[in-house]
Design a protein around this motif. Structure first.
Motif, short mmCIF file in Angstrom:
data_model
loop_
_atom_site.label_atom_id
_atom_site.label_comp_id
_atom_site.label_asym_id
_atom_site.label_seq_id
_atom_site.Cartn_x
_atom_site.Cartn_y
_atom_site.Cartn_z
N PRO A 179 6.93 7.89 12.50
CA PRO A 179 7.44 7.60 11.15
C PRO A 179 6.47 8.11 10.09
CG PRO A 179 6.56 5.60 12.17
CD PRO A 179 6.52 6.67 13.22
N VAL A 180 6.93 9.03 9.27
CA VAL A 180 6.10 9.63 8.22
C VAL A 180 6.69 9.26 6.87
CG1 VAL A 180 5.20 11.76 7.23
CG2 VAL A 180 5.46 11.56 9.71
N VAL A 181 5.87 8.63 6.04
CA VAL A 181 6.30 8.28 4.69
C VAL A 181 5.89 9.43 3.76
CG1 VAL A 181 6.12 6.63 2.81
CG2 VAL A 181 5.98 5.84 5.19
N PHE A 182 6.89 10.04 3.14
CA PHE A 182 6.66 11.20 2.27
C PHE A 182 7.05 10.81 0.85
CE2 PHE A 182 6.99 15.86 1.39
CZ PHE A 182 5.82 16.24 2.04
N PRO A 183 6.39 11.38 -0.16
CA PRO A 183 6.72 11.01 -1.54
C PRO A 183 8.18 11.25 -1.91
CG PRO A 183 4.64 12.19 -1.47
CD PRO A 183 5.24 12.28 -0.10
N PHE A 184 8.83 12.15 -1.19
CA PHE A 184 10.24 12.45 -1.42
C PHE A 184 10.82 12.93 -0.10
CE2 PHE A 184 7.44 15.85 -2.81
CZ PHE A 184 7.83 16.91 -2.00
N GLU A 185 12.11 13.14 -0.06
CA GLU A 185 12.73 13.63 1.17
C GLU A 185 12.19 15.03 1.46
OE1 GLU A 185 14.84 13.18 4.53
OE2 GLU A 185 14.67 11.68 2.92
N PRO A 186 11.50 15.20 2.60
CA PRO A 186 10.85 16.50 2.87
C PRO A 186 11.86 17.63 3.05
CG PRO A 186 10.75 15.09 4.81
CD PRO A 186 11.28 14.24 3.69
N TYR A 187 11.48 18.80 2.55
CA TYR A 187 12.29 19.99 2.77
C TYR A 187 12.15 20.42 4.23
CZ TYR A 187 12.39 20.22 -2.34
OH TYR A 187 12.56 19.94 -3.66
N MET A 204 -7.61 15.35 -2.47
CA MET A 204 -7.71 13.91 -2.65
C MET A 204 -6.72 13.41 -3.70
SD MET A 204 -11.84 13.31 -2.35
CE MET A 204 -11.70 11.56 -1.98
N GLN A 205 -6.46 14.23 -4.70
CA GLN A 205 -5.45 13.87 -5.69
C GLN A 205 -4.07 13.81 -5.05
OE1 GLN A 205 -6.06 12.81 -8.78
NE2 GLN A 205 -8.25 13.10 -8.37
N GLU A 206 -3.82 14.73 -4.12
CA GLU A 206 -2.55 14.70 -3.38
C GLU A 206 -2.45 13.43 -2.55
OE1 GLU A 206 0.01 16.59 -3.44
OE2 GLU A 206 -0.58 18.51 -4.28
N LEU A 207 -3.58 13.05 -1.93
CA LEU A 207 -3.59 11.85 -1.09
C LEU A 207 -3.27 10.60 -1.92
CD1 LEU A 207 -4.08 10.46 1.60
CD2 LEU A 207 -6.54 10.50 1.11
N LYS A 208 -3.74 10.57 -3.15
CA LYS A 208 -3.48 9.42 -4.02
C LYS A 208 -1.99 9.25 -4.31
CE LYS A 208 -7.95 9.50 -6.44
NZ LYS A 208 -8.63 9.68 -7.75
N ARG A 209 -1.23 10.33 -4.18
CA ARG A 209 0.21 10.28 -4.47
C ARG A 209 1.01 9.74 -3.30
NH1 ARG A 209 1.96 16.09 -5.24
NH2 ARG A 209 3.98 15.04 -5.30
N THR A 210 0.37 9.60 -2.14
CA THR A 210 1.10 9.24 -0.93
C THR A 210 1.04 7.74 -0.65
OG1 THR A 210 -0.77 9.46 0.60
CG2 THR A 210 0.40 11.48 -0.02
N ALA A 211 1.81 7.33 0.35
CA ALA A 211 1.80 5.94 0.80
C ALA A 211 0.55 5.63 1.62
CB ALA A 211 3.05 5.66 1.62
N TYR A 212 -0.24 6.66 1.91
CA TYR A 212 -1.44 6.49 2.73
C TYR A 212 -2.71 6.41 1.87
CZ TYR A 212 2.03 8.02 6.08
OH TYR A 212 3.18 8.13 6.82
N SER A 213 -2.53 6.18 0.59
CA SER A 213 -3.68 6.11 -0.32
C SER A 213 -4.56 4.89 -0.05
CB SER A 213 -3.20 6.09 -1.77
OG SER A 213 -2.33 4.99 -1.99
N SER A 214 -4.04 3.92 0.70
CA SER A 214 -4.83 2.73 1.01
C SER A 214 -5.74 2.93 2.22
CB SER A 214 -3.92 1.53 1.25
OG SER A 214 -3.05 1.78 2.34
N MET A 241 8.91 4.98 -1.32
CA MET A 241 8.89 6.34 -0.78
C MET A 241 9.70 6.39 0.51
SD MET A 241 4.93 7.54 -1.33
CE MET A 241 4.18 7.51 -2.96
N PRO A 242 10.50 7.44 0.69
CA PRO A 242 11.35 7.53 1.89
C PRO A 242 10.54 7.77 3.16
CG PRO A 242 11.49 9.55 0.59
CD PRO A 242 10.72 8.57 -0.23
N GLU A 243 11.00 7.17 4.24
CA GLU A 243 10.36 7.34 5.54
C GLU A 243 11.23 8.21 6.43
OE1 GLU A 243 8.29 4.01 7.74
OE2 GLU A 243 10.01 4.32 9.08
N SER A 244 10.61 9.18 7.08
CA SER A 244 11.34 10.09 7.96
C SER A 244 10.70 10.08 9.33
CB SER A 244 11.33 11.51 7.39
OG SER A 244 11.86 11.55 6.08
N MET A 245 11.51 10.20 10.36
CA MET A 245 10.99 10.32 11.71
C MET A 245 10.71 11.80 11.98
SD MET A 245 10.65 7.34 12.99
CE MET A 245 10.34 7.79 14.69
N VAL A 246 9.44 12.10 12.20
CA VAL A 246 9.02 13.48 12.45
C VAL A 246 8.33 13.52 13.81
CG1 VAL A 246 7.67 15.44 11.64
CG2 VAL A 246 8.73 13.88 9.99
#
Length: 348
Positions: free
Chosen positions: A10-18, A120-130, A1-6
Motif C-alpha cells: 500500500p503506497v500513499v501518494f499525494p494524488f492518484e499516480p500516473y 526533503m521538500q518533496e518528502l514533506k508533501r507526502t504522508a510519510y513526512s512523520s 491522500m489516496p492509497e494505491s496498491m503497488v
C-alpha cells in the motif's frame, strides 16, 4: 491522500499516480523486495523523486509493521522470532527494536545539498513526512560558533573546530549531550540544513555534532555522494551500510565523484613550496647547531641528512613534472594511471 496498491504494497501518494509513476514505483518495490540492484530512469517532470520516496518508504513502513507484528506475536507466545539471535533467551521489545529485529534503513544520496533539500521538500508533501529523517552536512554549513565561522576557507574552519572540541572550549559542542533530546530538535518535523542551523542557534547547541546522534534512529538519511563513498566520511558521520537500502539520485554523476574521492591534486607550486620549506628548515637546523649538540640525547623525527635527501627528491620530482610534454595548454594532457608510478620513480 489516496492509497494505491503497488506491487502488493500500500503506497500513499499525494494524488492518484500516473501510469509512468506507478510503473516506476513497481520497479523500486521489486528491487527492494528481491534485494537486487536497479538502474531506473524516468523522463524529466514525471515526479521521479516523489515516486522514489513514496515507494521506498512505503515498503520500509510495511517491513517494520510486519516485524512489529512478528515481535508482538512472539512475545505473546514466548517464542523468539526467526530474525532473533539464537543466543537470545528473552525478548525485550522495548529496547532498540529496529536494530534487534533488523529493520532496514534508507540512505538517499545526491550530488549537492540543494538537490537533497529539494528531495526533503518533496518528502514533506507526502504522508510519510512523520518518518524519521535526517540530513548530514559539513562544518561549513552547520557550525554556529562565531569564531569558527569568521575563518576563511573550509580547511581553516575544520582545524579550528577540531581544536576547540579537543580542548573543550566550544560551549555549543559541550551542550550536545544535554540538549540532543530536546523536542524541537528530535521532533517529528523534517529539518533541512537551514532548519538544523536555526534549531541549533535556538538551543545554543552544535548542529554539526548533534545531527550525528540522529543517524542511528533515522528511517532515511540524506547525504551527498562523498559522505557515502568516502570510508573516512562514513566513519566520521556514523554511517552504517549493513542492512541499508542505498538510493543514488542522479546516478550518472557517480563515476566522477568516485574519481574525485580516489584522487589527489598536486600542483607544481605545491612542490616548489615544499622545496622552500625544506630549505628553510635545513637553514634553521644549521643555524642552531649548538643547541642541537646540547640535545643529543633527545630523539629527533629527522636529521639534516634526511632533509637533504628529501630536498633532492623534491627537486627531481619538480624536474620530472616540468619535463611532461603538454601540447595543448588549455585541455592539458591525460596519461595512463600507471604513469604516476613512473613519475614518482624519477624522484626516488
Amino acid at each position: 491522500m489516496p492509497e494505491s496498491m503497488v506491487a502488493g504494497i500500500p503506497v500513499v501518494f499525494p494524488f492518484e499516480p500516473y501510469e509512468v509513476q506507478r510503473a516506476y514505483m513497481e520497479k523500486v518495490i521489486k528491487c527492494l523486495r528481491d534485494g537486487t540492484n536497479g538502474v531506473l530512469e524516468s523522463p524529466t517532470g514525471t515526479g521521479k523523486t516523489l515516486s522514489l520516496l513514496c515507494s521506498s518508504l512505503a515498503w520500509l513502513l510495511h517491513q517494520k509493521q510486519e516485524m512489529q507484528a512478528q515481535i508482538t506475536k512472539s512475545t505473546l507466545s514466548g517464542i523468539a522470532p526467526r530474525n532473533a539471535s539464537d543466543k537470545q533467551d528473552k525478548i525485550d521489545v522495548k529496547k532498540d527494536k529496529d536494530a534487534k529485529w533488523g529493520a532496514p534503513k534508507i540512505i538517499y544520496a545526491s550530488r549537492t545539498h540543494s538537490q537533497l533539500t529539494q528531495a526533503m521538500q518533496e518528502l514533506k508533501r507526502t504522508a510519510y513526512s512523520s518518518m524519521r529523517a535526517v540530513v548530514l552536512g559539513s562544518r561549513d554549513q552547520l557550525c554556529i560558533h562565531p569564531e569558527v565561522m569568521r575563518e576563511q576557507g573550509n580547511a581553516n574552519k575544520v582545524q579550528m573546530c577540531k581544536a576547540k572540541v579537543d580542548t573543550r572550549t566550544c560551549s555549543f559542542h559541550s551542550r550536545v549531550e544535554s540538549r540532543k533530546d530536546d523536542p524541537s530538535f528530535r521532533g517529528p518535523s523534517i529539518m533541512d540544513i537551514e532548519d538544523l542551523v536555526k534549531v541549533g542557534q535556538k538551543l545554543k547547541m552544535c548542529p554539526y555534532y548533534a545531527v550525528k546522534e540522529l543517524v542511528a534512529d533515522a528511517d532515511i538519511t540524506f547525504m551527498p555522494y562523498n559522505y557515502l563513498l568516502d570510508p573516512i566520511a562514513r566513519k566520521a558521520n556514523k554511517v552504517e551500510l549493513h542492512n541499508t537500502i542505498i538510493i543514488l539520485d542522479e546516478a550518472h554523476n557517480i563515476e566522477k565523484i568516485c574519481e574525485e574521492c580516489a584522487s589527489v591534486q598536486i600542483k607544481s607550486s605545491d612542490v616548489a613550496m615544499a622545496i622552500d620549506d625544506t630549505t628553510h628548515i635545513m637553514a634553521a637546523i644549521k643555524a642552531s647547531g649548538s643547541e642541537v649538540q646540547d640535545c643529543e640525547d633527545e630523539s629527533k623525527d629527522f636529521t639534516l641528512d634526511d632533509l637533504t635527501l628529501l630536498k633532492e627528491m623534491l627537486l627531481e620530482l619538480e624536474k620530472a613534472i616540468d619535463e611532461i610534454a603538454v601540447e595543448n595548454k588549455i585541455e592539458g594532457v591525460t596519461l595512463p594511471a600507471s604513469y604516476i608510478y613512473d613519475l614518482l620513480g624519477k624522484a626516488n
